[in-house]
Design a protein around this motif. Structure first.
Motif, short mmCIF file in Angstrom:
data_model
loop_
_atom_site.label_atom_id
_atom_site.label_comp_id
_atom_site.label_asym_id
_atom_site.label_seq_id
_atom_site.Cartn_x
_atom_site.Cartn_y
_atom_site.Cartn_z
N ASN A 178 26.35 78.07 94.85
CA ASN A 178 25.27 78.75 95.58
C ASN A 178 24.01 78.92 94.75
OD1 ASN A 178 26.91 79.21 97.95
ND2 ASN A 178 27.98 80.78 96.76
N LEU A 179 23.78 78.00 93.82
CA LEU A 179 22.55 78.06 93.06
C LEU A 179 21.39 77.57 93.92
CD1 LEU A 179 23.72 76.62 89.61
CD2 LEU A 179 23.76 78.99 90.40
N SER A 180 20.18 77.90 93.51
CA SER A 180 19.02 77.45 94.26
C SER A 180 18.74 75.98 93.95
CB SER A 180 17.79 78.28 93.88
OG SER A 180 17.37 77.98 92.56
N GLU A 181 17.96 75.37 94.81
CA GLU A 181 17.56 73.97 94.61
C GLU A 181 16.88 73.79 93.26
OE1 GLU A 181 13.98 71.21 96.29
OE2 GLU A 181 15.04 72.48 97.74
N PHE A 182 15.98 74.70 92.91
CA PHE A 182 15.27 74.63 91.64
C PHE A 182 16.23 74.72 90.47
CE2 PHE A 182 13.34 76.93 88.06
CZ PHE A 182 12.34 76.03 87.71
N GLU A 183 17.19 75.63 90.55
CA GLU A 183 18.16 75.79 89.46
C GLU A 183 19.02 74.55 89.28
OE1 GLU A 183 18.61 80.67 89.79
OE2 GLU A 183 19.90 79.34 90.97
N TYR A 184 19.49 73.99 90.39
CA TYR A 184 20.26 72.74 90.30
C TYR A 184 19.42 71.63 89.66
CZ TYR A 184 24.25 74.17 93.23
OH TYR A 184 25.38 74.77 93.72
N LYS A 205 29.50 65.60 100.19
CA LYS A 205 30.27 66.84 100.24
C LYS A 205 29.50 68.02 99.64
CE LYS A 205 34.67 64.35 99.77
NZ LYS A 205 35.89 64.18 98.93
N SER A 206 28.32 67.77 99.17
CA SER A 206 27.55 68.80 98.46
C SER A 206 26.78 69.69 99.42
CB SER A 206 26.57 68.15 97.47
OG SER A 206 27.26 67.36 96.53
N SER A 207 26.39 70.87 98.93
CA SER A 207 25.54 71.78 99.70
C SER A 207 24.15 71.17 99.81
CB SER A 207 25.44 73.13 99.01
OG SER A 207 24.80 72.99 97.74
N GLN A 208 23.36 71.63 100.77
CA GLN A 208 22.03 71.05 100.96
C GLN A 208 21.15 71.28 99.73
OE1 GLN A 208 20.10 71.43 104.76
NE2 GLN A 208 18.07 71.48 103.85
N SER A 209 21.25 72.44 99.10
CA SER A 209 20.41 72.70 97.92
C SER A 209 20.76 71.74 96.79
CB SER A 209 20.57 74.15 97.46
OG SER A 209 21.92 74.45 97.18
N LEU A 210 22.04 71.42 96.63
CA LEU A 210 22.44 70.45 95.60
C LEU A 210 22.00 69.05 96.00
CD1 LEU A 210 23.82 69.71 92.99
CD2 LEU A 210 26.03 69.76 94.16
N GLN A 211 22.10 68.71 97.28
CA GLN A 211 21.66 67.39 97.75
C GLN A 211 20.17 67.18 97.50
OE1 GLN A 211 22.93 67.52 101.87
NE2 GLN A 211 24.77 66.31 101.44
N THR A 212 19.36 68.16 97.85
CA THR A 212 17.92 68.02 97.64
C THR A 212 17.59 67.93 96.16
OG1 THR A 212 17.70 70.44 97.82
CG2 THR A 212 17.24 69.15 99.79
N ALA A 213 18.35 68.66 95.33
CA ALA A 213 18.13 68.60 93.88
C ALA A 213 18.46 67.21 93.35
CB ALA A 213 18.99 69.65 93.18
N TYR A 237 20.83 60.32 107.18
CA TYR A 237 20.55 61.74 107.32
C TYR A 237 19.29 62.00 108.14
CZ TYR A 237 24.14 63.13 103.95
OH TYR A 237 25.33 63.36 103.32
N LYS A 238 19.13 63.26 108.53
CA LYS A 238 17.95 63.69 109.26
C LYS A 238 17.33 64.90 108.56
CE LYS A 238 19.69 62.17 113.79
NZ LYS A 238 20.03 62.58 115.17
N GLY A 239 16.19 65.33 109.05
CA GLY A 239 15.59 66.56 108.56
C GLY A 239 15.14 66.49 107.10
N GLU A 240 15.36 67.58 106.39
CA GLU A 240 14.86 67.72 105.02
C GLU A 240 15.45 66.69 104.07
OE1 GLU A 240 12.62 69.25 101.91
OE2 GLU A 240 12.45 69.57 104.08
#
Length: 345
Positions: A178-184, A205-213, A237-240
């Motif tokens: 549950n870390l933030s995108e910036f932290e990842y 399988k990753s969270s969205q914040s980890l994926q964006t990182a 994928y779609k969206g962000e």
């Protein structure tokens, strides 16, 4: 009644004065000790500065350099800290790590277990500066503590990433999800390809914040070997996530087939039009020039700005912008053309 009040007031005044005197004596003694300690540290630094520098530059060891107490360890720590900021050669940096391991390893191992937050944090900074990978397991154990501050945790994970610690992946995937995108991103950007590949394989399988990182790190590194992965993410994928994959592609500056991205210049989403314009500019795809000119008239400032930058990347880009400036009836398009024509002038 008045006498009693005066008596108690006198006692209170005397008590306060005694406390102030005791405090003054304590501070005076503490100041004198600090001065004495700094003098001892300074003398040690002056005595061994050249010795330690020679060891770093030429290798070898000195029997005389053998810290006997905490003050002498602090002196060596300060000396190595100074040298770490100026050394450039890999051999010299390797020797610095070796010397830090020899003289400071056990001290840092104990300090990581300290109850004082400031001492643990300072120790982490020194471990990072001196590249003390031998303390990987100790830092890993630190991340398992329940009362660990968030700042300590993130710094510890960043150090483990810098040191390419093999169990970092398990930590991020199973324990710290549950870390933030910036932290990842600040953690992953330190990984070498072999370690980073694990996150690519686990992407779906990753969270969205980890994926964006993950996508942002690829965007920063601009490595072509991730191109098939990026194009797949963009198509699935779609969206962000789709948008971040497109951004990464624009930073890498290469795609196998430009057609899907040329179509994005007509997207109903201004973010996609903006990043697609950046990509077409990076690719210098001439098929997109006419649409980029149209995007100079877009209702969104960011799209107009990116279209102007993209046009500038073409060999005849300034000529195109000059024509827009002279012929367009759209004041916003003319303003953007003028801005890019005069950037850096």
């Amino acid at each position: 009644m008045l006498k009693n009040e005066l008596y108690y007031l006198t006692i209170l005044t005397i008590t306060i004065l005694v406390i102030l005197v005791v405090l003054l004596i304590y501070l005076t003694i503490r100041k004198a000790m600090d001065i004495k300690n700094r003098k001892a540290i300074g003398q040690f630094i002056e005595k061994y500065h050249s010795v330690l520098f020679t060891m770093l530059m030429e290798g070898g060891y000195s029997r005389g350099l053998n810290p006997k107490n905490v003050l002498e360890q602090i002196a060596i720590e300060e000396l190595l800290g100074r040298f770490s900021k100026i050394l450039e050669g890999e051999d010299e940096k390797s020797r610095l790590t070796e010397l830090a391991s020899m003289y400071l390893l056990e001290r840092y191992r104990k300090q990581l277990k300290s109850k004082r937050w400031s001492k643990r944090m300072n120790t982490l900074y020194h471990i990072e500066d001196f590249k003390l990978t031998l303390l990987n397991d100790d830092i890993y154990l630190l991340t398992q503590k329940k009362k660990l501050s968030h700042e300590e945790l993130i710094h510890s994970l960043r150090i483990l990433a810098l040191f390419q610690y093999e169990f970092l992946f398990d930590l991020l995937i199973t324990r710290y999800q549950n870390l933030s995108e910036f932290e990842y991103r600040t953690i992953l950007v330190r990984l070498e390809q072999k370690q980073f590949e694990k996150y690519i394989l686990h992407f779906h399988k990753s969270s969205q914040s980890l994926q964006t990182a993950i996508l942002d790190v690829i965007s920063i590194k601009k490595e072509l070997n991730y191109l098939p992965f990026l194009e797949k993410i963009f198509s699935v994928y779609k969206g962000e996530i789709r948008l971040r994959a497109l951004k990464a592609l624009s930073n890498v500056g290469y795609v196998k087939n430009t057609e899907p991205y040329l179509e994005l210049l007509y997207s109903s989403k201004w973010e996609e039009r903006m990043i697609a314009a950046k990509l077409i500019g990076s690719l210098k795809e001439v098929k997109g020039i006419s649409r980029l000119i149209e995007l100079l008239h877009d209702q969104m400032w960011w799209v107009r700005f990116q279209a102007g930058e993209a046009i500038c990347q073409f060999p005849n880009g300034h000529q195109i912008l000059q024509e827009v400036l002279e012929t367009s009836k759209d004041v916003f398009a003319r303003d953007m053309a003028w801005e890019w024509l005069h950037k850096g002038v």
